[in-house]
Design a protein around this motif. Structure first.
Motif, PDB file in Angstrom:
ATOM      1  N   GLU A   1      49.462 -19.205  71.663  1.00  0.00           N
ATOM      2  CA  GLU A   1      48.335 -19.971  71.152  1.00  0.00           C
ATOM      3  C   GLU A   1      47.050 -19.324  71.637  1.00  0.00           C
ATOM      4  OE1 GLU A   1      46.476 -24.468  71.227  1.00  0.00           O
ATOM      5  OE2 GLU A   1      48.518 -24.147  71.920  1.00  0.00           O
ATOM      6  N   ALA A   2      46.130 -19.103  70.713  1.00  0.00           N
ATOM      7  CA  ALA A   2      44.829 -18.543  71.060  1.00  0.00           C
ATOM      8  C   ALA A   2      43.945 -19.653  71.611  1.00  0.00           C
ATOM      9  CB  ALA A   2      44.177 -17.909  69.837  1.00  0.00           C
ATOM     10  N   SER A   3      43.065 -19.307  72.534  1.00  0.00           N
ATOM     11  CA  SER A   3      42.192 -20.322  73.123  1.00  0.00           C
ATOM     12  C   SER A   3      41.145 -20.812  72.131  1.00  0.00           C
ATOM     13  CB  SER A   3      41.522 -19.775  74.383  1.00  0.00           C
ATOM     14  OG  SER A   3      40.761 -18.631  74.060  1.00  0.00           O
ATOM     15  N   ARG A   4      40.763 -19.947  71.176  1.00  0.00           N
ATOM     16  CA  ARG A   4      39.798 -20.366  70.159  1.00  0.00           C
ATOM     17  C   ARG A   4      39.898 -19.456  68.947  1.00  0.00           C
ATOM     18  NH1 ARG A   4      35.058 -17.137  70.233  1.00  0.00           N
ATOM     19  NH2 ARG A   4      34.997 -15.778  72.033  1.00  0.00           N
ATOM     20  N   ARG A   5      39.323 -19.922  67.861  1.00  0.00           N
ATOM     21  CA  ARG A   5      39.263 -19.139  66.628  1.00  0.00           C
ATOM     22  C   ARG A   5      38.098 -18.156  66.745  1.00  0.00           C
ATOM     23  NH1 ARG A   5      37.179 -21.743  61.015  1.00  0.00           N
ATOM     24  NH2 ARG A   5      36.570 -19.770  60.126  1.00  0.00           N
ATOM     25  N   PRO A   6      38.265 -16.917  66.307  1.00  0.00           N
ATOM     26  CA  PRO A   6      37.139 -15.970  66.332  1.00  0.00           C
ATOM     27  C   PRO A   6      35.974 -16.505  65.507  1.00  0.00           C
ATOM     28  CG  PRO A   6      39.184 -14.808  65.960  1.00  0.00           C
ATOM     29  CD  PRO A   6      39.499 -16.274  65.847  1.00  0.00           C
ATOM     30  N   ARG A   7      34.773 -16.195  65.943  1.00  0.00           N
ATOM     31  CA  ARG A   7      33.573 -16.693  65.267  1.00  0.00           C
ATOM     32  C   ARG A   7      32.881 -15.568  64.518  1.00  0.00           C
ATOM     33  NH1 ARG A   7      31.047 -20.881  69.656  1.00  0.00           N
ATOM     34  NH2 ARG A   7      32.993 -21.996  70.000  1.00  0.00           N
ATOM     35  N   HIS A   8      32.368 -15.914  63.345  1.00  0.00           N
ATOM     36  CA  HIS A   8      31.624 -14.963  62.523  1.00  0.00           C
ATOM     37  C   HIS A   8      30.349 -15.601  62.039  1.00  0.00           C
ATOM     38  CE1 HIS A   8      35.908 -13.663  61.937  1.00  0.00           C
ATOM     39  NE2 HIS A   8      35.341 -12.587  62.429  1.00  0.00           N
ATOM     40  N   ALA A   9      29.308 -14.809  61.888  1.00  0.00           N
ATOM     41  CA  ALA A   9      28.047 -15.311  61.365  1.00  0.00           C
ATOM     42  C   ALA A   9      28.298 -15.955  60.004  1.00  0.00           C
ATOM     43  CB  ALA A   9      27.037 -14.177  61.232  1.00  0.00           C
ATOM     44  N   GLY A  10      27.740 -17.152  59.816  1.00  0.00           N
ATOM     45  CA  GLY A  10      27.857 -17.816  58.518  1.00  0.00           C
ATOM     46  C   GLY A  10      29.034 -18.759  58.402  1.00  0.00           C
ATOM     47  N   ASP A  11      29.916 -18.827  59.396  1.00  0.00           N
ATOM     48  CA  ASP A  11      31.067 -19.739  59.262  1.00  0.00           C
ATOM     49  C   ASP A  11      30.821 -21.088  59.910  1.00  0.00           C
ATOM     50  OD1 ASP A  11      31.429 -19.297  61.983  1.00  0.00           O
ATOM     51  OD2 ASP A  11      33.356 -18.288  61.775  1.00  0.00           O
ATOM     52  N   GLY A  12      29.588 -21.321  60.414  1.00  0.00           N
ATOM     53  CA  GLY A  12      29.253 -22.593  61.028  1.00  0.00           C
ATOM     54  C   GLY A  12      29.733 -22.716  62.464  1.00  0.00           C
ATOM     55  N   LEU A  13      30.391 -21.680  62.972  1.00  0.00           N
ATOM     56  CA  LEU A  13      30.920 -21.742  64.326  1.00  0.00           C
ATOM     57  C   LEU A  13      30.084 -20.957  65.324  1.00  0.00           C
ATOM     58  CD1 LEU A  13      34.701 -21.395  63.534  1.00  0.00           C
ATOM     59  CD2 LEU A  13      33.435 -23.464  64.049  1.00  0.00           C
ATOM     60  N   GLU A  14      29.121 -20.172  64.835  1.00  0.00           N
ATOM     61  CA  GLU A  14      28.365 -19.341  65.763  1.00  0.00           C
ATOM     62  C   GLU A  14      27.449 -20.154  66.667  1.00  0.00           C
ATOM     63  OE1 GLU A  14      26.020 -19.547  61.947  1.00  0.00           O
ATOM     64  OE2 GLU A  14      28.081 -19.141  62.455  1.00  0.00           O
ATOM     65  N   THR A  15      27.215 -21.437  66.338  1.00  0.00           N
ATOM     66  CA  THR A  15      26.371 -22.278  67.173  1.00  0.00           C
ATOM     67  C   THR A  15      27.181 -23.056  68.194  1.00  0.00           C
ATOM     68  OG1 THR A  15      26.471 -24.040  65.553  1.00  0.00           O
ATOM     69  CG2 THR A  15      24.602 -22.522  65.408  1.00  0.00           C
ATOM     70  N   GLY A  16      28.473 -22.812  68.251  1.00  0.00           N
ATOM     71  CA  GLY A  16      29.304 -23.430  69.259  1.00  0.00           C
ATOM     72  C   GLY A  16      30.044 -24.665  68.779  1.00  0.00           C
ATOM     73  N   GLU A  17      30.084 -24.912  67.447  1.00  0.00           N
ATOM     74  CA  GLU A  17      30.834 -26.041  66.943  1.00  0.00           C
ATOM     75  C   GLU A  17      32.319 -25.857  67.270  1.00  0.00           C
ATOM     76  OE1 GLU A  17      30.131 -27.004  62.838  1.00  0.00           O
ATOM     77  OE2 GLU A  17      28.128 -26.178  62.963  1.00  0.00           O
ATOM     78  N   ALA A  18      33.012 -26.952  67.415  1.00  0.00           N
ATOM     79  CA  ALA A  18      34.455 -26.879  67.697  1.00  0.00           C
ATOM     80  C   ALA A  18      35.178 -26.308  66.503  1.00  0.00           C
ATOM     81  CB  ALA A  18      34.998 -28.257  68.033  1.00  0.00           C
ATOM     82  N   GLY A  19      36.263 -25.560  66.780  1.00  0.00           N
ATOM     83  CA  GLY A  19      36.997 -25.025  65.646  1.00  0.00           C
ATOM     84  C   GLY A  19      38.328 -24.561  65.948  1.00  0.00           C
TER      85      GLY A  19
END
Length: 159
Positions: free
Chosen positions: A141-159
């Motif tokens: 299990e990965a600790s988190r999903r990789p983040r990319h600009a434009g996916d709404g996760l770059e600001t630290g939202e849970a994912g």
């Protein structure tokens, strides 16, 4: 592992799919091997499993990594750029795998470029496109999903 990945790329379209499946894979420089006699580059990767059902969901997505091997054959030369941090044990995060042809009429030769975060790259001159991405072992299990600009996760939202 019945759901393990095994994919070959023999043209630019295949390589684009292989690149998407390998995006966000992690490796270290000591896990990159170039066998000049066999004309093969092998990377051992901790691959993020983007193809898993639900992996693209913003919330409550399954997060999984797998031990994988990326083999690129028919390599005639290899060059690296911007891997100083990786040379001292840093982690390389794979962003994309691309191909540019040699420009010679009817020649399948060209350069496969593996682009990593931090402006690092590995350029491989090849006779033709011949690559394989294979899951070879452990799943975790990965600790988190990789983040990319434009996916709404770059600001630290849970994912």
């Amino acid at each position: 592992m019945t759901d393990s990945l095994k994919m070959a790329a023999l043209d630019q379209t295949d390589l684009t799919v292989l690149s998407a499946l390998a995006q966000d894979s992690l490796t270290k420089l000591d896990q990159v091997e170039y066998d000049s006699k066999r004309g093969r580059v092998t990377l051992t990767l901790n691959r993020y499993v983007w193809e898993k059902k639900g992996a693209l969901r913003r919330f409550f997505a399954p997060k999984e990594r797998r031990l994988s091997a990326l083999n690129i054959d028919r390599v005639t030369a290899a060059r690296r750029k911007g891997m100083e941090a990786a040379a001292t044990g840093g982690v390389l995060s794979l962003l994309a795998i691309t191909f540019s042809d040699s420009g010679e009429d009817h020649s399948p030769s060209g350069t496969i470029t593996l682009t990593f975060a931090g402006n690092a790259a590995l350029a491989l001159d090849v006779e033709c496109i011949e690559a394989q991405l294979t899951d070879v072992g452990g799943v975790w299990e990965a600790s988190r999903r990789p983040r990319h600009a434009g996916d709404g996760l770059e600001t630290g939202e849970a994912g």
